[in-house]
Design an enzyme around this catalytic site. Structure first.
Site, PDB file in Angstrom:
ATOM      1  N   ARG A  84       0.844  -1.195   0.000  1.00 52.85           N
ATOM      2  CA  ARG A  84       0.000   0.000   0.000  1.00 52.85           C
ATOM      3  C   ARG A  84       0.881   1.246   0.000  1.00 52.85           C
ATOM      4  O   ARG A  84       2.086   1.157   0.209  1.00 52.85           O
ATOM      5  CB  ARG A  84      -0.938   0.003   1.215  1.00 52.85           C
ATOM      6  N   GLU A  98      -2.605   8.006   7.454  1.00 55.28           N
ATOM      7  CA  GLU A  98      -1.233   8.002   7.953  1.00 55.28           C
ATOM      8  C   GLU A  98      -0.275   8.476   6.857  1.00 55.28           C
ATOM      9  O   GLU A  98       0.633   7.738   6.433  1.00 55.28           O
ATOM     10  CB  GLU A  98      -0.833   6.624   8.458  1.00 55.28           C
ATOM     11  N   GLU A 155      -6.766   5.543  15.748  1.00 54.41           N
ATOM     12  CA  GLU A 155      -6.478   4.105  15.787  1.00 54.41           C
ATOM     13  C   GLU A 155      -5.652   3.780  17.015  1.00 54.41           C
ATOM     14  O   GLU A 155      -4.718   4.505  17.343  1.00 54.41           O
ATOM     15  CB  GLU A 155      -5.615   3.687  14.593  1.00 54.41           C
ATOM     16  N   TRP A 168       2.837  -6.378  13.534  1.00 55.09           N
ATOM     17  CA  TRP A 168       4.046  -5.859  12.875  1.00 55.09           C
ATOM     18  C   TRP A 168       5.240  -5.722  13.817  1.00 55.09           C
ATOM     19  O   TRP A 168       6.242  -5.146  13.445  1.00 55.09           O
ATOM     20  CB  TRP A 168       3.738  -4.529  12.187  1.00 55.09           C
ATOM     21  N   LYS A 192      -4.337  -9.966   8.942  1.00 56.53           N
ATOM     22  CA  LYS A 192      -5.340 -10.870   9.515  1.00 56.53           C
ATOM     23  C   LYS A 192      -5.013 -11.300  10.942  1.00 56.53           C
ATOM     24  O   LYS A 192      -5.882 -11.772  11.658  1.00 56.53           O
ATOM     25  CB  LYS A 192      -5.562 -12.080   8.604  1.00 56.53           C
TER      26      LYS A 192
HETATM   27  C1  GLA Z   1      -1.768   1.734  10.703  1.00 51.05           C
HETATM   28  C2  GLA Z   1      -2.753   1.841   9.565  1.00 51.05           C
HETATM   29  C3  GLA Z   1      -3.832   0.814   9.627  1.00 51.05           C
HETATM   30  C4  GLA Z   1      -3.276  -0.513  10.053  1.00 51.05           C
HETATM   31  C5  GLA Z   1      -2.594  -0.360  11.379  1.00 51.05           C
HETATM   32  C6  GLA Z   1      -2.076  -1.666  11.948  1.00 51.05           C
HETATM   33  O1  GLA Z   1      -2.079   2.445  11.801  1.00 51.05           O
HETATM   34  O2  GLA Z   1      -3.340   3.109   9.471  1.00 51.05           O
HETATM   35  O3  GLA Z   1      -4.406   0.714   8.342  1.00 51.05           O
HETATM   36  O4  GLA Z   1      -2.340  -0.935   9.107  1.00 51.05           O
HETATM   37  O5  GLA Z   1      -1.489   0.467  11.190  1.00 51.05           O
HETATM   38  O6  GLA Z   1      -1.485  -1.473  13.211  1.00 51.05           O
END
Ligand code: GLA
Length: 679
Positions: A122, A161, A318, A326, A367
């Site tokens: 992405r 982001e 978020e 990750w 996932k």
């Molecule tokens: C970022 C992204 C989300 C997702 C989260 C996972 O904050 O904005 O789309 O990928 O990480 O922690």
């Protein structure tokens, strides 16, 4: 930020109804239609009142250049509205669809080695690509035209982001935009050559076209070029933010606009202090890191986000209900952890608490990332704690709209010093700017003293004590401001590698700490960085690592607070304080970490006449965040420990907490919120 610009979420049922937002990124396009109805039922059961929609939906909304598919999004918007759930609608531009990158590979970023960053994940777009910009704005315009009048629309969410994966792009587009940025900054090539010190290593430019981003070179690229490229890269993304925002504002002037920042950990590419004024309200994403200071890091980030929002409410866009996917090892949160994390953000000013994401994906790269509805479904501890949090946030509605109560202490944060202080070819490669700032924050938490984490350009005058760790870049104007702060009775503390360079990364000559030398009443001729794993003892009974300085005291008013006992500078000052008028300026020349700083802090608090607002038995055990509506203060008491804490000496009307009035202790990971009349 300019707090006057602040414009909060437009709740569909009209303004004035105070509430805290609660929800998630909602990605219905990942699921069959029948799951959506289940989603609505579960959202209502969980207390969800707002979701972010369409963040990664570009390929679904615009399956090819001239084909648009809004039906599914119309239906999702209507369905959410019918269930009383507001929408923070994304412009959907975060991740370009395959047709776009296939047709226009010139939108793909290029890394410092000249390699293309390919699609397949992405955010594979160049912030400076005119082709990408044109397509992104077309999409933003189409969404604004279609949904600008939709009753569910509460806010616009630009991209996602910005800079998460594409902050540094070394492409030819970036090179051209960098040159334009440099022309605007310097005006003439002579001025650029001066600022970049290009007489060194035969780097003098005779034409703008010769200038490049700092691509992989034979040795260290020019440091001012590197610093300017960081500034430029932050500005390039900011420019994209503004371009999308302007399209939205032109079409839907009443709908507030935000974008989710990433004030967390070592994410440092974007100068959010510079971005904050561009949005109607500040939003942040934060994920709990691992390690002994993880909880303090969350608090630090939330605190700094509150400052970026000018002390006004901000939106936690978020965080995670439990594990992420990750980190090297992704730990589930322990019972109570999710609520504690959420309420810490609320304590530091969040008026919305949202997660990535609503329903845990069955496929795709994330996932194994937790969500509000886990793979196990709603019959799960995670969802039960989500619903519990929804109820808690409803009970905390009185805090919605309240502002931060200023702390007696500030920790100054500066992106330029972060960027420049950690450049290559320095005395040490081990220096970590944000870690030093966090160590100070932990030290204040340990002492039970509230500290605001503020941008160095904020108004600092109301703070009795100001710590500016590793304030490496000190332009002349900042030096004057700090002198003025001390002259008017402020107590400044700074550390090793501060005051060293100006805004062009040129050393202030005459001895370190350059721009702050006279204010601190000391002079340093040579730095004394320490090899990894080596430590020196101080007479306070603590050890320093990373750095030492050979300090000469130059002013009789400079007091030696601590002395090196071992190492090359044994017998010389390690910590100093120069008192001048009603103020003072202190210097800490080594990395002490929270424990060592804890030994120095009583002196600094004493000099500044700052003391804890907590009863002695609670100090260090709770993180205290205070919000105020001017009449009442709201004290968020957050248990930082793994044991039960007695809070009986802190009276107040409990809005949230264990058994409310009955129990005055806090178990591990619990939070208590007290309403207390303003003194
Ligand atoms: C970022 C992204 C989300 C997702 C989260 C996972 O904050 O904005 O789309 O990928 O990480 O922690």
């Amino acid at each position: 930020m300019n707090a006057d610009r602040h414009r909060w979420v437009r709740w569909p049922s009209g303004p004035g109804r105070a509430r805290l937002g609660f929800g998630a990124d909602y990605n219905p396009e990942q699921w069959p239609r029948e799951v959506w109805d289940e989603d609505m039922r579960a959202m209502r059961a969980g207390g969800v009142n707002i979701v972010s929609l369409a963040i990664f939906s570009w390929a679904r909304i615009q399956p090819s250049e001239d084909v648009w598919d809004f039906d599914w999004l119309d239906e999702a918007m209507d369905l959410l509205h019918a269930h009383g759930i507001a929408v923070d609608l994304a412009t959907a531009t975060a991740s370009p669809p395959p047709w776009l990158s296939a047709k226009h590979p010139e939108i793909l970023p290029v890394d410092r080695n000249g390699h293309t960053v390919w699609p397949g994940a992405r955010q594979h777009w160049r912030p400076t690509s005119p082709v990408f910009r044109e397509h992104a704005l077309r999409l933003a315009r189409a969404l604004a035209e279609r949904y600008g009048g939709h009753p569910a629309l509460a806010a616009w969410h630009i991209s996602n982001e910005l800079g998460c994966h594409n902050v540094y792009d070394f492409s030819d587009d970036a090179a051209a935009a960098f040159r334009a940025w440099l022309r605007a900054r310097y005006g003439t090539l002579d001025e650029l050559n001066r600022a970049w010190a290009t007489s060194f290593w035969s780097q003098r430019y005779s034409d703008w076209s010769q200038i490049l981003p700092p691509r992989t070179a034979a040795s260290y690229p020019n440091p001012t070029q590197q610093l300017d490229f960081k500034r430029f890269s932050s500005d390039a993304l900011k420019d994209h933010l503004r371009a999308e925002r302007d399209v939205l504002r032109a079409l839907t002037p009443d709908v507030p606009v935000t974008t989710n920042f990433m004030v967390m950990g070592e994410t440092k590419g974007m100068d959010y202090a510079d971005w904050a004024g561009e949005v109607d309200f500040v939003s942040n994403d934060h994920y709990l890191l691992t390690g002994p200071q993880a909880q303090d890091e969350l608090s630090f980030s939330a605190n700094l986000t509150g400052s970026l929002a000018g002390g006004r409410p901000w939106y936690l866009m978020e965080h995670s209900t439990s594990a992420v996917n990750w980190q090297p090892v992704n730990l589930a949160k322990r019972p109570g952890g999710m609520a504690r994390d959420s309420l810490t953000h609320v304590g530091y000013g969040a008026d919305a608490v949202c997660f990535f994401q609503w329903r845990q994906s069955a496929g795709g790269a994330e996932k194994y990332h937790s969500a509000m509805v886990p793979h196990a479904g709603v019959d799960s501890d995670v969802f039960r704690s989500v619903a519990g949090l929804g109820a808690t946030l409803a009970a905390l509605a009185p805090v919605a709209g309240t502002r931060r109560l200023r702390a007696p202490v500030a920790i100054a944060f500066d992106w330029d010093s972060w960027w420049a202080g950690e450049l290559d070819s320095h005395p040490t490669s081990l220096l970590r700017y944000r870690q030093e700032a966090l160590d100070w924050y932990t030290t204040f938490l340990d002492a039970g003293v509230r500290a605001d984490v503020v941008d160095v350009d904020d108004d600092l005058s109301g703070y009795r004590l100001l710590v500016a760790p590793i304030l490496h870049v000190v332009p002349a104007a900042l030096a004057r401001r700090l002198e003025g702060y001390v002259a008017s009775g402020g107590h400044l503390v700074t550390t090793y590698f501060s005051g060293i360079v100006d805004e062009d990364d040129h050393v202030w000559l005459g001895g370190y700490p350059g721009a702050l030398r006279d204010l601190l009443g000391i002079r340093i001729e040579e730095f004394g960085p320490l090899p990894d794993g080596e430590a020196v003892d101080l007479d306070l009974g603590v050890t320093g690592t990373l750095w030492t300085d050979r300090i000469d005291v130059t002013d009789p008013a400079t007091e030696v607070v601590a002395t090196y006992k071992t190492g090359d500078h044994a017998g010389r000052p390690a910590v100093t304080t120069r008192r001048t008028g009603a103020g003072s300026a202190s210097y800490v020349s080594t990395r002490l970490g929270p424990e060592g700083l804890g030994a120095v802090l009583p002196h600094l608090l004493d000099v500044a006449e700052v003391s804890s607002e907590l009863p002695p038995e609670a100090r260090g055990l709770v993180d205290v965040a205070v919000r105020t509506d001017g009449t009442d203060d709201y004290w968020f008491l957050i248990n930082r420990t793994d044991r039960r804490v007695d809070l009986s000496a802190i009276p107040g009307d409990p809005l949230h907490g264990p058994a409310l009035a009955a129990d005055t202790t806090l178990a591990a990971r619990q939070v208590r919120v007290l309403r207390r009349p303003r003194a």
